[in-house]
Design an enzyme around this catalytic site. Sequence first.
Site, PDB file in Angstrom:
ATOM      1  N   THR A 193      82.232 -20.550  47.067  1.00 52.77           N
ATOM      2  CA  THR A 193      81.229 -20.196  48.085  1.00 52.77           C
ATOM      3  C   THR A 193      81.258 -18.704  48.393  1.00 52.77           C
ATOM      4  O   THR A 193      82.283 -18.044  48.229  1.00 52.77           O
ATOM      5  CB  THR A 193      81.427 -21.026  49.378  1.00 52.77           C
ATOM      6  OG1 THR A 193      80.403 -20.682  50.294  1.00 52.77           O
ATOM      7  CG2 THR A 193      82.770 -20.780  50.025  1.00 52.77           C
ATOM      8  N   ARG A 194      80.093 -18.200  48.826  1.00 58.77           N
ATOM      9  CA  ARG A 194      80.007 -16.810  49.296  1.00 58.77           C
ATOM     10  C   ARG A 194      79.424 -16.804  50.707  1.00 58.77           C
ATOM     11  O   ARG A 194      78.981 -15.789  51.210  1.00 58.77           O
ATOM     12  CB  ARG A 194      79.136 -15.946  48.362  1.00 58.77           C
ATOM     13  CG  ARG A 194      77.868 -16.599  47.848  1.00 58.77           C
ATOM     14  CD  ARG A 194      77.001 -15.615  47.116  1.00 58.77           C
ATOM     15  NE  ARG A 194      75.979 -15.114  47.991  1.00 58.77           N
ATOM     16  CZ  ARG A 194      74.779 -15.675  48.152  1.00 58.77           C
ATOM     17  NH1 ARG A 194      74.438 -16.756  47.498  1.00 58.77           N
ATOM     18  NH2 ARG A 194      73.899 -15.142  48.978  1.00 58.77           N
ATOM     19  N   HIS A 198      79.548 -24.459  56.798  1.00 59.73           N
ATOM     20  CA  HIS A 198      78.944 -25.211  57.897  1.00 59.73           C
ATOM     21  C   HIS A 198      79.190 -26.700  57.638  1.00 59.73           C
ATOM     22  O   HIS A 198      79.820 -27.074  56.664  1.00 59.73           O
ATOM     23  CB  HIS A 198      77.455 -24.872  58.002  1.00 59.73           C
ATOM     24  CG  HIS A 198      77.199 -23.411  58.218  1.00 59.73           C
ATOM     25  ND1 HIS A 198      77.683 -22.739  59.325  1.00 59.73           N
ATOM     26  CD2 HIS A 198      76.563 -22.485  57.465  1.00 59.73           C
ATOM     27  CE1 HIS A 198      77.322 -21.467  59.239  1.00 59.73           C
ATOM     28  NE2 HIS A 198      76.656 -21.284  58.121  1.00 59.73           N
ATOM     29  N   HIS A 201      78.421 -28.179  54.156  1.00 57.88           N
ATOM     30  CA  HIS A 201      79.403 -27.862  53.112  1.00 57.88           C
ATOM     31  C   HIS A 201      80.626 -28.754  53.248  1.00 57.88           C
ATOM     32  O   HIS A 201      81.215 -29.192  52.267  1.00 57.88           O
ATOM     33  CB  HIS A 201      79.850 -26.401  53.206  1.00 57.88           C
ATOM     34  CG  HIS A 201      78.718 -25.434  53.126  1.00 57.88           C
ATOM     35  ND1 HIS A 201      78.274 -24.737  54.216  1.00 57.88           N
ATOM     36  CD2 HIS A 201      77.929 -25.075  52.100  1.00 57.88           C
ATOM     37  CE1 HIS A 201      77.259 -23.973  53.862  1.00 57.88           C
ATOM     38  NE2 HIS A 201      77.033 -24.166  52.585  1.00 57.88           N
ATOM     39  N   ARG A 287      73.153 -26.905  44.626  1.00 59.52           N
ATOM     40  CA  ARG A 287      71.790 -26.452  44.372  1.00 59.52           C
ATOM     41  C   ARG A 287      71.774 -24.927  44.236  1.00 59.52           C
ATOM     42  O   ARG A 287      72.426 -24.231  45.007  1.00 59.52           O
ATOM     43  CB  ARG A 287      70.932 -26.873  45.573  1.00 59.52           C
ATOM     44  CG  ARG A 287      69.485 -26.665  45.383  1.00 59.52           C
ATOM     45  CD  ARG A 287      68.743 -27.079  46.652  1.00 59.52           C
ATOM     46  NE  ARG A 287      67.325 -26.962  46.437  1.00 59.52           N
ATOM     47  CZ  ARG A 287      66.664 -25.819  46.498  1.00 59.52           C
ATOM     48  NH1 ARG A 287      67.303 -24.706  46.799  1.00 59.52           N
ATOM     49  NH2 ARG A 287      65.368 -25.787  46.268  1.00 59.52           N
TER      50      ARG A 287
END
Length: 567
Positions: A193-194, A198, A201, A287
């Site tokens: 992740t970058r 939340h 996730h 996605r």
Amino acid sequence: MSAHLAPIPELYVSHDSALKLKAAAAELKSHDLTRRQTCDLDLLMNGGFHPLKGFLTEADYDGVVDDMRLADGTLWPMPVTLDVSPEFAESLTLGEDIALRDQEGVILATMTVTDRWTPDKHREALGVFGADDMAHAGVNYLHNKAGKVYLGGPVTGLQPPVHYDFRGRRDTPNELRAFFRKMGWQRIVGFQTRNPLHRAHQELTFRAAREAQANLLIHPVVGMTRPGDVDHFTRVRCYEAVLPKYPAATTHLSLLNLAMRMGGPREALWHAIIRRNHGLTHFIIGRDHAGPGKNSQGENFYGPYDAQNLVKKHQDEIGITVVPFRQMVYVQEKAQYFPEDEVPEGATVLNISGTELRRRLREGLEIPDWFSFPEVVEQLRKTSPERSRQGFTVFFTGLSGSGKSTIANALMVKLMELGGRPVTLLDGDVVRKHLSSELGFSREHRDINIRRIGYVASEITKNGGIALCAPIAPYAATRREVREMIEDHGAFIEVHVATSLEECERRDRKGLYKLAREGKIKEFTGISDPYEVPESPELRVDTENVDVDSCAHQVLLKLEGMGLIRA
Ligand code: PPS
């Protein structure tokens, strides 16, 4: 021991050899690594980029750009190249060793330069990113930041780059492999992740771990991400705030010093290889993985599930299993998250996009509990206070005598009357007296002058103040550079003071136009030097038909409209 947990080759030499080599390397010609190159070198040396043994050679580069394969046929989708200036490249002889230094001048590695070539960047953009479009952060970097010539050759690692932040949370591939061995973890699914984590996730990672019957590694990128992303300091504080909500015995958080290219499907494949190197058996791809946003026509660069499909195709060859995920959305009636293709019929779906989240933060609006965790929102609000409390820069540009300083002065007084933030005026004449007294008016000197103003304004903006700049700033490219510098920290409002040359010359307040016409002042903007009219400034003011007070008021209204001030 499972093969995926056995130690992976690194490019480091022993401590003793490193000491000797370092002393000898001080005599070599040296290259100062850029931020991206330092990240790349870090992962080259610690085995994150295994099986690469250095920066790509020309033959490897050609194969990677055209077919995602090194010259020996190994799958490798992303160029890892050492881009330098033509001058430095020409000063070298092939076969020569060079020292690679970090930004403080510390020698991290040596490299034997076996290859030197001038890449066709158009071809690279099309091959790697699928489009030669500056709206793509990777393409923009390639054309505007990367050096013109590439050097290739094997690297000898002497020491890793020093990180002063979150040291305990950074792991090399071998450190992670050792950790998994120690914990007896055989199956590990990684989450790249970058962004801050939340609730969606968290739900996604829970489900992925359950589906893969695996332990979970939260593996965020802290090297370089997409310009405009939440900075990694804030993000790591957010991850740490969410971590206690995961089962401690099966979850680990580790930071990856990767410089992302936002290359969508190819980047996803690269991420999977890097995760395999870090000892993972499974990898989540959601996605629009590593998506660069919209192109200059406003369309997506890649299909939302292209990345999943490409990695699935190659997963056996890489040796990692893809755990594909659809977008997670919140279903109001069930008070629960679902993948978008599993939403019960007729249910109310709620979602907050990244853009909407940023708007809410900017405007100080509510961020609902179903979307994120209060601890995460608290961290985000600390870093992104609402706009009316952030710093910003108003950058006036226009011909000499157009009225920039007069309007800027009037605006300064109006802003000081409002109060709340310190205001600094960086007027052309004043800057030239204090910051740029040694500079003349050649293009080179004007650019240096404007960059200095940009630097000071960006520091003021970062620290929550208001910078008003009023130089001529005749070149569009330099104005864009300053905009980029500032937009990292706050809003940038370009105001074109559009007084015509005829009117400026008629006014000729300082008598300079007369001298310029007589040839007594050289390179005078508008007379014997260019002025590139801004194409799309935030505001254009007309001083010929409107008085100073009204011009300043127009700027004030603009600032109000942008939510930067509350009158
Ligand atoms: S630049 O191009 O942005 O670096 O110029 P700037 O720092 O704003 O400085 C412009 C002021 O310097 C005076 N001056 C000249 N201007 C343009 N061209 C030449 N050759 C020149 N020589 C001196 C001029 O008074 C400008 O002041 P302003 O306030 O713009 O009228």
